[in-house]
Design a protein around this motif. Structure first.
Motif, mmCIF file in Angstrom:
data_model
loop_
_atom_site.group_PDB
_atom_site.id
_atom_site.type_symbol
_atom_site.label_atom_id
_atom_site.label_comp_id
_atom_site.label_asym_id
_atom_site.label_seq_id
_atom_site.Cartn_x
_atom_site.Cartn_y
_atom_site.Cartn_z
ATOM 1 N N PHE B 102 0.857 -1.173 0.000
ATOM 2 C CA PHE B 102 0.000 0.000 0.000
ATOM 3 C C PHE B 102 0.901 1.235 0.000
ATOM 4 C CE2 PHE B 102 -1.841 3.481 2.465
ATOM 5 C CZ PHE B 102 -2.926 3.783 1.660
ATOM 6 N N THR B 103 0.694 2.140 -0.957
ATOM 7 C CA THR B 103 1.626 3.248 -1.167
ATOM 8 C C THR B 103 0.935 4.597 -1.026
ATOM 9 O OG1 THR B 103 2.839 1.854 -2.733
ATOM 10 C CG2 THR B 103 3.276 4.229 -2.828
ATOM 11 N N VAL B 104 1.628 5.549 -0.408
ATOM 12 C CA VAL B 104 1.184 6.945 -0.384
ATOM 13 C C VAL B 104 2.210 7.755 -1.161
ATOM 14 C CG1 VAL B 104 0.622 8.960 1.031
ATOM 15 C CG2 VAL B 104 0.089 6.658 1.857
ATOM 16 N N LYS B 105 1.766 8.458 -2.190
ATOM 17 C CA LYS B 105 2.714 9.187 -3.033
ATOM 18 C C LYS B 105 2.114 10.510 -3.480
ATOM 19 C CE LYS B 105 1.381 7.369 -7.548
ATOM 20 N NZ LYS B 105 1.773 6.640 -8.747
ATOM 21 N N GLY B 106 2.801 11.204 -4.348
ATOM 22 C CA GLY B 106 2.314 12.487 -4.843
ATOM 23 C C GLY B 106 2.869 13.624 -4.010
ATOM 24 N N MET B 107 1.994 14.548 -3.620
ATOM 25 C CA MET B 107 2.457 15.736 -2.895
ATOM 26 C C MET B 107 2.687 15.405 -1.415
ATOM 27 S SD MET B 107 0.122 18.634 -4.772
ATOM 28 C CE MET B 107 0.846 19.983 -3.864
ATOM 29 N N VAL B 108 3.739 14.611 -1.175
ATOM 30 C CA VAL B 108 4.128 14.252 0.193
ATOM 31 C C VAL B 108 5.636 14.489 0.325
ATOM 32 C CG1 VAL B 108 2.305 12.587 0.632
ATOM 33 C CG2 VAL B 108 4.385 11.834 -0.510
ATOM 34 N N GLU B 109 6.078 14.694 1.577
ATOM 35 C CA GLU B 109 7.509 14.921 1.807
ATOM 36 C C GLU B 109 8.299 13.661 1.484
ATOM 37 O OE1 GLU B 109 8.808 17.761 2.345
ATOM 38 O OE2 GLU B 109 7.047 18.944 2.933
ATOM 39 N N ARG B 110 7.732 12.486 1.851
ATOM 40 C CA ARG B 110 8.419 11.245 1.505
ATOM 41 C C ARG B 110 7.375 10.172 1.197
ATOM 42 N NH1 ARG B 110 9.594 7.306 5.766
ATOM 43 N NH2 ARG B 110 8.223 7.766 7.508
ATOM 44 N N GLU B 111 7.609 9.472 0.115
ATOM 45 C CA GLU B 111 6.702 8.401 -0.288
ATOM 46 C C GLU B 111 6.853 7.251 0.711
ATOM 47 O OE1 GLU B 111 6.580 7.858 -4.573
ATOM 48 O OE2 GLU B 111 6.466 5.694 -4.253
ATOM 49 N N ALA B 161 -1.470 20.323 -1.137
ATOM 50 C CA ALA B 161 -2.314 19.194 -1.530
ATOM 51 C C ALA B 161 -3.771 19.465 -1.156
ATOM 52 C CB ALA B 161 -1.829 17.919 -0.861
ATOM 53 N N ARG B 162 -4.685 19.171 -2.086
ATOM 54 C CA ARG B 162 -6.100 19.420 -1.815
ATOM 55 C C ARG B 162 -6.931 18.144 -1.872
ATOM 56 N NH1 ARG B 162 -8.474 23.470 -5.775
ATOM 57 N NH2 ARG B 162 -10.238 23.356 -4.340
ATOM 58 N N TYR B 163 -6.480 17.178 -2.639
ATOM 59 C CA TYR B 163 -7.275 15.957 -2.824
ATOM 60 C C TYR B 163 -6.406 14.725 -2.605
ATOM 61 C CZ TYR B 163 -10.034 19.338 -5.497
ATOM 62 O OH TYR B 163 -10.744 20.437 -5.894
ATOM 63 N N ALA B 164 -7.064 13.653 -2.216
ATOM 64 C CA ALA B 164 -6.425 12.338 -2.200
ATOM 65 C C ALA B 164 -7.096 11.521 -3.297
ATOM 66 C CB ALA B 164 -6.614 11.666 -0.848
ATOM 67 N N VAL B 165 -6.275 10.997 -4.229
ATOM 68 C CA VAL B 165 -6.801 10.148 -5.302
ATOM 69 C C VAL B 165 -6.500 8.700 -4.939
ATOM 70 C CG1 VAL B 165 -6.718 9.617 -7.761
ATOM 71 C CG2 VAL B 165 -6.441 11.977 -6.997
ATOM 72 N N TYR B 166 -7.524 7.862 -5.021
ATOM 73 C CA TYR B 166 -7.398 6.464 -4.620
ATOM 74 C C TYR B 166 -7.338 5.583 -5.855
ATOM 75 C CZ TYR B 166 -9.049 8.869 -0.485
ATOM 76 O OH TYR B 166 -9.181 9.777 0.540
ATOM 77 N N HIS B 167 -6.215 4.888 -6.030
ATOM 78 C CA HIS B 167 -6.015 4.038 -7.206
ATOM 79 C C HIS B 167 -6.242 2.575 -6.833
ATOM 80 C CE1 HIS B 167 -4.331 7.356 -9.566
ATOM 81 N NE2 HIS B 167 -3.641 7.708 -8.491
ATOM 82 N N VAL B 234 -2.581 5.760 -2.609
ATOM 83 C CA VAL B 234 -3.214 7.050 -2.392
ATOM 84 C C VAL B 234 -2.257 8.110 -2.909
ATOM 85 C CG1 VAL B 234 -4.076 8.708 -0.699
ATOM 86 C CG2 VAL B 234 -4.493 6.267 -0.382
ATOM 87 N N GLU B 235 -2.751 8.945 -3.807
ATOM 88 C CA GLU B 235 -1.907 9.967 -4.408
ATOM 89 C C GLU B 235 -2.440 11.337 -4.008
ATOM 90 O OE1 GLU B 235 -1.541 9.502 -8.641
ATOM 91 O OE2 GLU B 235 -0.255 11.265 -8.867
ATOM 92 N N LEU B 236 -1.586 12.139 -3.370
ATOM 93 C CA LEU B 236 -1.988 13.483 -2.956
ATOM 94 C C LEU B 236 -1.739 14.449 -4.107
ATOM 95 C CD1 LEU B 236 -3.105 13.737 -0.088
ATOM 96 C CD2 LEU B 236 -1.450 11.875 -0.211
ATOM 97 N N VAL B 237 -2.735 15.236 -4.434
ATOM 98 C CA VAL B 237 -2.639 16.129 -5.592
ATOM 99 C C VAL B 237 -3.305 17.474 -5.259
ATOM 100 C CG1 VAL B 237 -2.654 14.243 -7.282
ATOM 101 C CG2 VAL B 237 -4.820 15.264 -6.552
ATOM 102 N N ASP B 238 -3.046 18.461 -6.121
ATOM 103 C CA ASP B 238 -3.739 19.746 -5.957
ATOM 104 C C ASP B 238 -4.818 19.943 -7.010
ATOM 105 O OD1 ASP B 238 -2.155 20.119 -8.130
ATOM 106 O OD2 ASP B 238 -1.092 21.883 -7.388
ATOM 107 N N SER B 239 -4.938 18.981 -7.930
ATOM 108 C CA SER B 239 -5.969 19.076 -8.967
ATOM 109 C C SER B 239 -6.343 17.677 -9.427
ATOM 110 C CB SER B 239 -5.433 19.898 -10.148
ATOM 111 O OG SER B 239 -6.257 19.667 -11.279
#
Lengths: 282, 262
Positions: B102-111, B161-167, B234-239
């Motif tokens: 399970f991975t958290v990536k995108g607009m984070v300080e560390r994946e 970051a504004r949204y969490a995208v769930y893949h 989970v990918e943190l994004v601003d759009s």
């Protein structure tokens, strides 16, 4: 038995009966309820069953109504099961459309928006008009409180309740009196619509929202669970449809031109013998 | 005599009015299904109003109702994808999800990424909640998992970051140009909500494949399509642009509202 009412040429005063607020909110509601009904049936078609309780029984039965289609040797048949009693509704509910290309929706496409299965669009349009509907309710309530419509025409008074039996008898004989204000039956039916059915359909609609459930769980308890709220929402819809049918029939019976004019221009021709007041026209 | 005429006219007018009503439905409002139609776009603004109204009126931490064990009267009804057929998922399934991450990536300080065992060893939360499908039905079940919020904190979400995208792993739709994989998204309020758990248990059993094994995210104040099954990232994004058709999810792309709280 000719009385003065049926003599040609004799007429009562022209009175300014419906305020601009009453007229605007009336027609906004007409538009809202039309779209809410047809998109509501679209939403219902996505899961054409009604239950009592918090949840929908799949491994047990807490349903009170189911509409469905079944294939038989004689072709597909539509059926409704209501409180355990099953009725064949082929052509209307469950299965409709041409025989060579039947449509398998609970309510037929002629009664839904869009005219085919599209839950997403049904929901988008339903919630848009739900907002307009509630906004209209608020405008109507404030305006009617301020201009006296509520007190004068909607909330039944003791005298109205006393006059109810004779008013029912008059309606049964199609003797409709066109007065300055509403008759007892009219008041009572509008009161029920505005203060029972409208609030009920809004509150049961909100009780289906998981977001609202979190902040107002008391609504789940008030209606006996989310699925019961959904069932009540459906029943209130049926009652509003029944009100609409009677309402339109009464407009026709009471003189559709005069009634429609009063809801468009505000001016209403009262029955002969109605005492004239300030601001009336002959 | 006047009464008779009135009644006859009444009946005749009623028939005319009635036949008008029957014609009322029909297809003249089908244009509302077209997402590029300007009227549809105005009508869709009501979804934004609903979202903003619920965010303004409902506390960010307010919990969805939790039920008692006696109110679990049946298994959790599966729908949507129930048996993903991508090679990647079938491999993991055959390996009992041991290689799953399970991975958290995108607009984070560390994946960050975690195995299923690591998730199971994190602080767990169980909640008996009601699952409401957008179709209209509801089903009560007990979900067990670890809250998503603390995991996002481990990855340290960046301020923009504004949204969490769930893949997800599941091929919800198979087309001639390839599989469409399920995804959805939420704002950070829902992502950090205390009941938003990465559930690996259902009704005191390991989460079954039909219900989203190995991990399904619960967002308890929203409808079923906001509870992504077979979740891996989970990918943190601003759009939300750039994912699918840009509306924030598989069902959202087909016209369902993004918020899903009503």
């Amino acid at each position: 038995m000719t009385d003065i009412k049926s003599l040609p040429g004799s007429q009562g005063p022209l009175i300014y009966r419906q305020s601009i607020w009453t007229r605007i909110t009336h027609w906004l509601w007409v538009i809202c309820l039309f779209f809410l009904l047809l998109t509501g049936l679209q939403i219902f078609n996505a899961h054409p069953a009604l239950y009592l309780g918090q949840e929908s029984g799949f491994e047990y039965d807490n349903s009170i109504l189911r509409i469905g289609a079944f294939n038989t040797d004689a072709g597909p048949r539509g059926r409704i099961t209501l409180f355990g009693q099953t009725f064949d509704t082929t052509g209307v509910l469950g299965v409709s459309g041409p025989k060579e290309r039947p449509v398998f929706t609970a309510f037929p496409g002629a009664l839904t928006i869009p005219g085919y299965r599209d839950l997403a669009t049904g929901r988008v349009v339903h919630f848009f008009f739900a907002w307009v509907f509630v906004g209209t309710m608020l405008v109507w309530f404030v305006a009617s409180l301020v201009n006296g419509h509520l007190r004068r025409d909607v909330v039944p008074r003791p005298a109205d309740l006393k006059a109810l039996p004779s008013d029912i008898a008059a309606h049964a004989r199609f003797r409709l009196k066109h007065g300055r204000s509403y008759g007892p039956l009219q008041k009572l039916s509008y009161f029920v619509v505005f203060f029972v059915l409208f609030p009920l359909i809004v509150l049961t609609g909100l009780t289906m929202s998981p977001g609202v459930n979190a902040s107002a769980p008391w609504m789940l308890d008030l209606f006996g669970g989310r699925q019961t709220a959904r069932t009540i929402h459906f029943i209130v819809m049926l009652l509003l449809v029944a009100f609409f049918v009677v309402h339109v029939l009464m407009v026709i019976a009471a003189g559709p031109i005069n009634e429609l004019r009063s809801m468009i221009t505000g001016w209403y021709r009262a029955s002969p013998g109605t005492p004239t007041g300030e601001g009336d026209k002959p | 005599m006047s009464k008779l005429i009135t009644r006859r006219n009444f009946l005749r007018s009623s028939v005319v009015a009635g036949s008008g009503l029957v014609l009322a439905g029909c297809d003249q409002f089908n244009f509302l299904a077209d997402q590029s139609n300007p009227i549809r776009q105005v009508v869709e603004r009501a979804n934004v109003l609903t979202y903003q109204a619920q965010r303004a009126l409902i506390g960010e931490q307010t919990l969805a109702r939790e039920y008692s064990a006696s109110e679990i009267r049946q298994g959790q009804r599966p729908n949507g994808s129930t048996d993903p057929t991508t090679p990647e998922y079938q491999f993991l399934r055959a390996q009992d999800f041991v290689p799953y991450r399970f991975t958290v990536k995108g607009m984070v300080e560390r994946e960050v990424s975690f195995s299923l065992d690591e998730l199971r060893n994190m602080p767990a939360r169980s909640q008996i909640t009601r699952h409401d499908c957008v179709e209209g039905w509801s089903c009560i079940a007990k979900w067990t998992g670890t809250p998503l919020g603390p995991i996002l904190d481990m990855a340290r979400v960046k301020p923009g970051a504004r949204y969490a995208v769930y893949h997800c792993f599941d091929n919800i739709q198979r087309t001639i140009s390839g599989d469409i994989l399920y995804y959805t998204s939420s704002d950070l309020v829902d992502a950090y909500h205390p009941q938003s758990i990465l559930s690996y248990g259902l009704n005191d059993q390991p989460l079954p494949v039909a219900n989203g094994a190995p991990v399904r995210l619960r967002i308890e104040r929203a409808l079923g399509y906001k509870q992504p099954k077979y979740l891996h990232t989970v990918e943190l994004v601003d759009s939300l642009e750039g994912f699918g058709r840009g509306r924030g999810g598989y069902w959202e792309d087909t016209g369902y509202d993004w918020y899903g709280g009503i």
